[in-house]
Design an enzyme around this catalytic site. Structure first.
Site, mmCIF file in Angstrom:
data_model
loop_
_atom_site.group_PDB
_atom_site.id
_atom_site.type_symbol
_atom_site.label_atom_id
_atom_site.label_comp_id
_atom_site.label_asym_id
_atom_site.label_seq_id
_atom_site.Cartn_x
_atom_site.Cartn_y
_atom_site.Cartn_z
ATOM 1 N N ASP A 1 0.820 -1.221 0.000
ATOM 2 C CA ASP A 1 0.000 0.000 0.000
ATOM 3 C C ASP A 1 0.851 1.267 0.000
ATOM 4 O OD1 ASP A 1 -2.456 1.212 -0.183
ATOM 5 O OD2 ASP A 1 -2.846 1.222 1.971
ATOM 6 N N LYS B 1 2.117 4.710 -1.089
ATOM 7 C CA LYS B 1 1.648 5.897 -1.792
ATOM 8 C C LYS B 1 1.911 7.093 -0.885
ATOM 9 C CE LYS B 1 -3.118 4.978 -0.241
ATOM 10 N NZ LYS B 1 -4.505 4.776 -0.684
ATOM 11 N N ASN C 1 0.206 7.576 2.512
ATOM 12 C CA ASN C 1 0.566 6.700 3.624
ATOM 13 C C ASN C 1 1.961 6.982 4.182
ATOM 14 O OD1 ASN C 1 -1.885 5.437 3.601
ATOM 15 N ND2 ASN C 1 -1.205 3.649 2.440
ATOM 16 N N THR D 1 -3.690 0.633 -4.317
ATOM 17 C CA THR D 1 -4.163 1.807 -5.062
ATOM 18 C C THR D 1 -3.914 1.595 -6.540
ATOM 19 O OG1 THR D 1 -3.706 3.243 -3.173
ATOM 20 C CG2 THR D 1 -3.874 4.300 -5.332
ATOM 21 N N ASP E 1 -0.124 2.965 8.040
ATOM 22 C CA ASP E 1 -1.252 2.213 7.490
ATOM 23 C C ASP E 1 -0.828 0.845 6.944
ATOM 24 O OD1 ASP E 1 -3.686 1.358 6.534
ATOM 25 O OD2 ASP E 1 -4.223 3.298 5.700
#
Length: 373
Positions: free
Chosen positions: A173, A175, A178, A211, A191
């Site tokens: 995850d 990005k 985060n 994402t 996260d």
């Protein structure tokens, strides 16, 4: 492709396909204190809300303070109803354990965790600089995004390397949203709700999550019949996308309306285009990360020795002995003294099952008169 896009868009409404394997591979919680002294457990009543920090699909994030000492933290409050509906309860236990077990300067760590009949609560480091995403356009406008990308990228690299090598965790995850920025300008990866524990580096999984713009091609292909799944190399791909976005202000494969089918088609075609201001070393490291064949992507060690990071002293960086280039860009927010408000759960008759092993507080705690952190 249309079927894959449809399945991806509906992913959040489905139970987690990795539930059984996750149940078997969760990092074990630390043993409870053995001194035989019973202690009162913390609850949300031990904290007050200072302000809201954001809202997600499963709950809210707040800046809170502990009543006994006014120390401030970030608190994630997650609704059990939505978690259980989507089969994500074990993923939250995974996130709690990752937050608790990691001892790394560039990963968010857990301070406390507890639950009520309706919600799960994670109390974590407070990063007052906010999300990295809020800095990217400014850095790009000032023409310093590539220099900052080396610093931020290096800290993210060390955090991801630690997840892979020490905790055996696939992040899935990455990005800018985060990545949180501390008051000192250094970052913390946050996260871990999509994290996956693996037993060996050759282990594969098939759940499509993450994402859109950051999905590696093998994640998209994992929904096709006969595909064998994907491994930890997806985090290397995401790292390449991440560097590109820091430097340019947007990921390389995107669409104005974020059309899933168009974005995934672009990912699979992998026709990278670089704006003219990209330096050769920046382009080269991104191209190496964005190889369609996962086995052709570099390792973390190989990335650390790339010319893109030639100015990085990895030991000094780990010890935070390097001044952050974004420190001066952190807004000097004047703290407005507001009266903290209590955390209130709406009164209903709904009671959801307790998530086993979710509670955590330091062994030295806990009673209402404690001045511990």
């Amino acid at each position: 492709m249309g079927q894959i896009a449809s399945q991806l868009c509906n992913q959040s409404a489905k139970p987690n396909q990795e539930t059984d394997s996750t149940r078997q591979s969760l990092p074990p919680p630390p043993p409870p204190p053995s001194n035989g002294v019973a202690k009162a457990q913390l609850t949300y009543n031990d904290f007050e809300i200072v302000k809201s920090l954001g809202q997600g699909a499963y709950g809210n994030v707040y800046q809170v303070q502990k009543k006994t000492n006014n120390k401030q933290f970030a608190m994630k409050a997650i609704k059990k109803s939505k978690l259980l509906q989507n089969g994500m309860d074990l993923q939250m236990l995974m996130e709690k354990n990752v937050l608790l077990k990691n001892k790394h300067p560039f990963l968010v760590t857990l301070k406390y965790s507890f639950q009520s009949d309706k919600k799960l609560y994670l109390v974590m480091d407070l990063c007052k600089g906010g999300e990295l995403l809020s800095y990217i356009s400014q850095l790009n406008r000032l023409g310093i995004s590539q220099e900052v990308a080396k610093f931020i990228g290096a800290e993210v690299l060390l955090g991801l390397e630690y997840l892979h090598k020490k905790l055996k965790i696939m992040y899935r995850d990455l990005k800018p949203e985060n990545i949180l920025v501390g008051e000192d300008g250094h970052i913390k990866i946050a996260d871990f709700g999509l994290a996956k524990h693996f037993q060996s580096e050759n282990e594969k999984c098939t759940t499509v999550c993450g994402t859109l713009e950051y999905l590696a091609p093998e994640i998209i292909q994992s929904l096709q019949p006969g595909f064998q799944g994907y491994g930890i190399e997806v985090d290397i791909w995401a790292f390449g996308i991440f560097l590109y976005e820091i430097i340019s202000g947007q990921p390389p494969f995107t669409h104005p309306k974020r059309n899933p089918e168009i974005i995934m088609k672009k990912v699979l075609q992998n026709k990278l285009q670089f704006p003219s201001y990209f330096k050769e070393e920046s382009k080269d490291i991104i191209i190496k990360c964005l190889q369609n064949n996962p086995q052709e992507r570099p390792t973390w060690e190989q990335l650390k020795s790339h010319s893109f990071f030639s100015s990085i002293n990895w030991d000094d960086l780990y010890k935070k002995q390097v001044m952050s280039p974004i420190l001066k860009h952190i807004p000097k927010r004047q703290e407005i003294k507001k009266q903290a408000r209590p955390i209130i759960e709406t009164q209903t008759d709904e009671i959801y099952k307790s998530i086993k092993d979710f509670y955590y507080a330091p062994q030295s705690l806990v009673n209402q008169n404690s001045n511990q952190s």
